[in-house]
Design a protein around this motif. Structure first.
Motif, mmCIF file in Angstrom:
data_model
loop_
_atom_site.group_PDB
_atom_site.id
_atom_site.type_symbol
_atom_site.label_atom_id
_atom_site.label_comp_id
_atom_site.label_asym_id
_atom_site.label_seq_id
_atom_site.Cartn_x
_atom_site.Cartn_y
_atom_site.Cartn_z
ATOM 1 N N PRO A 200 0.803 -1.233 0.000
ATOM 2 C CA PRO A 200 0.000 0.000 0.000
ATOM 3 C C PRO A 200 0.834 1.281 0.000
ATOM 4 O O PRO A 200 0.401 2.297 0.531
ATOM 5 N N PHE A 201 2.021 1.242 -0.586
ATOM 6 C CA PHE A 201 2.920 2.395 -0.554
ATOM 7 C C PHE A 201 2.904 3.167 -1.872
ATOM 8 O O PHE A 201 3.816 3.953 -2.138
ATOM 9 N N LEU A 202 1.883 2.951 -2.693
ATOM 10 C CA LEU A 202 1.772 3.607 -3.989
ATOM 11 C C LEU A 202 0.505 4.440 -4.050
ATOM 12 O O LEU A 202 -0.543 4.032 -3.552
ATOM 13 N N GLU A 203 0.623 5.585 -4.694
ATOM 14 C CA GLU A 203 -0.516 6.472 -4.873
ATOM 15 C C GLU A 203 -0.771 6.686 -6.367
ATOM 16 O O GLU A 203 0.030 6.286 -7.217
ATOM 17 N N VAL A 204 -1.899 7.325 -6.662
ATOM 18 C CA VAL A 204 -2.183 7.748 -8.038
ATOM 19 C C VAL A 204 -1.105 8.731 -8.475
ATOM 20 O O VAL A 204 -0.711 9.626 -7.713
ATOM 21 N N ALA A 205 -0.615 8.554 -9.696
ATOM 22 C CA ALA A 205 0.512 9.359 -10.152
ATOM 23 C C ALA A 205 0.085 10.768 -10.538
ATOM 24 O O ALA A 205 -0.864 10.932 -11.299
ATOM 25 N N PRO A 206 0.761 11.801 -10.028
ATOM 26 C CA PRO A 206 0.505 13.164 -10.494
ATOM 27 C C PRO A 206 0.762 13.264 -12.000
ATOM 28 O O PRO A 206 1.614 12.564 -12.547
ATOM 29 N N PHE A 207 0.015 14.133 -12.658
ATOM 30 C CA PHE A 207 0.101 14.357 -14.105
ATOM 31 C C PHE A 207 -0.437 13.189 -14.922
ATOM 32 O O PHE A 207 -0.566 13.298 -16.132
ATOM 33 N N GLU A 208 -0.721 12.068 -14.277
ATOM 34 C CA GLU A 208 -1.241 10.909 -14.982
ATOM 35 C C GLU A 208 -2.662 10.566 -14.543
ATOM 36 O O GLU A 208 -3.453 10.065 -15.325
ATOM 37 N N ALA A 209 -2.981 10.808 -13.277
ATOM 38 C CA ALA A 209 -4.296 10.470 -12.717
ATOM 39 C C ALA A 209 -4.618 9.000 -12.943
ATOM 40 O O ALA A 209 -5.747 8.638 -13.228
#
Length: 269
Positions: free
Chosen positions: A90-99
């Protein structure tokens, strides 16, 4: 009976110092035994990944930079063959600029830990979570104690070697960074050092590559965002709303467009 994951104490969840506590998992992947090192459940670090054009971008905040820099520095000194570092849920988020959701990232020292498509496919199928086979202390004293002069004397010659290798690849839904140990140390030093710099919107990234050579292939960079958690949480929440709507588009590009439009729309007057 499977072992239950024990959450680290509050102070350890934010620890980014020497002798960092991590988890190790012994996995058989594509006919080869690997030691897969991961953050402990509950560790308060978040990352995102985006592949834009020919640039492979890793995003995080200051704590993430300290954490990842230490991971890469320690990985460069690993003597156990086939030791890799995995950053997944769970250490990943939605990527900025990519959504869009970030893919899990694997860092493998080359050539000591070859990690091909078959190994990536097997790892994705066995994606480790929880305590695995115990806790490991990540020893990285040189990252804190080396002066710039000591660094140059120890590493300068290695970084000029023509046989230094690195590659970035998408393999079976994983992002694989395969990097020679001297470059892992350079990356670790540069990324960790970002946390001590004054960040501005115009100077918040570090190039990851062979700085002594001209390269014409893909390149990578680490980018820090001062409001990384707030922005990625907003994108994640908005993306969930977009996909749940009755008229949600099927095209990923349209999903991304709608997510950005909603997440950063000016407030209604």
């Amino acid at each position: 009976m499977s072992r239950r994951a024990r959450l680290p104490r509050p102070a350890n969840r934010r620890d980014t110092g020497d002798r960092l506590k991590l988890h190790r998992h012994y996995l058989r992947l594509a006919g080869r035994d690997y030691t897969v090192v991961t953050p402990r459940p509950g560790t308060e670090v978040l990352f995102a990944f985006a592949h834009q054009g020919r640039t492979w971008r890793i995003f995080s905040d200051l704590r993430g930079a300290r954490f990842l820099g230490r991971l890469l520095w320690g990985l460069s000194y690993q003597r156990q063959p086939n030791t890799i570092v995995l950053i997944g849920a769970p250490f990943l988020e939605v990527a900025p600029f990519e959504a869009a959701p970030s893919l899990p990232m694997v860092f493998a020292p080359a050539p000591a830990a070859p990690f091909g498509t078959d190994a990536a496919r097997a790892l994705k199928h066995k994606m480790p979570t929880g305590p695995g086979h115990g806790t490991v202390r990540w020893h990285t004293p040189g990252l804190d104690h080396r002066t710039d002069q000591e660094w140059e004397r120890a590493e300068e010659a290695r970084l000029h070697r023509a046989e230094l290798r690195y590659s970035f690849a998408m393999r079976a839904g994983l992002v694989v960074f395969s990097v020679a140990p001297p470059l892992l140390r350079l990356w670790g030093r540069d990324i960790h050092g970002m946390a001590g710099d004054y960040l501005t919107p115009w100077d918040n990234h570090r190039h990851l590559g062979v700085w002594t050579h001209l390269t014409y292939g893909d390149e990578a960079e680490m980018r820090l965002l001062t409001r990384f958690r707030e922005e990625t949480e907003r994108l994640r929440r908005t993306r969930r709303e977009v996909l749940a709507s009755p008229d949600a588009p099927d095209d990923p590009l349209l999903q991304r467009h709608d997510t950005f439009a909603r997440a950063f729309a000016p407030p209604a007057r």
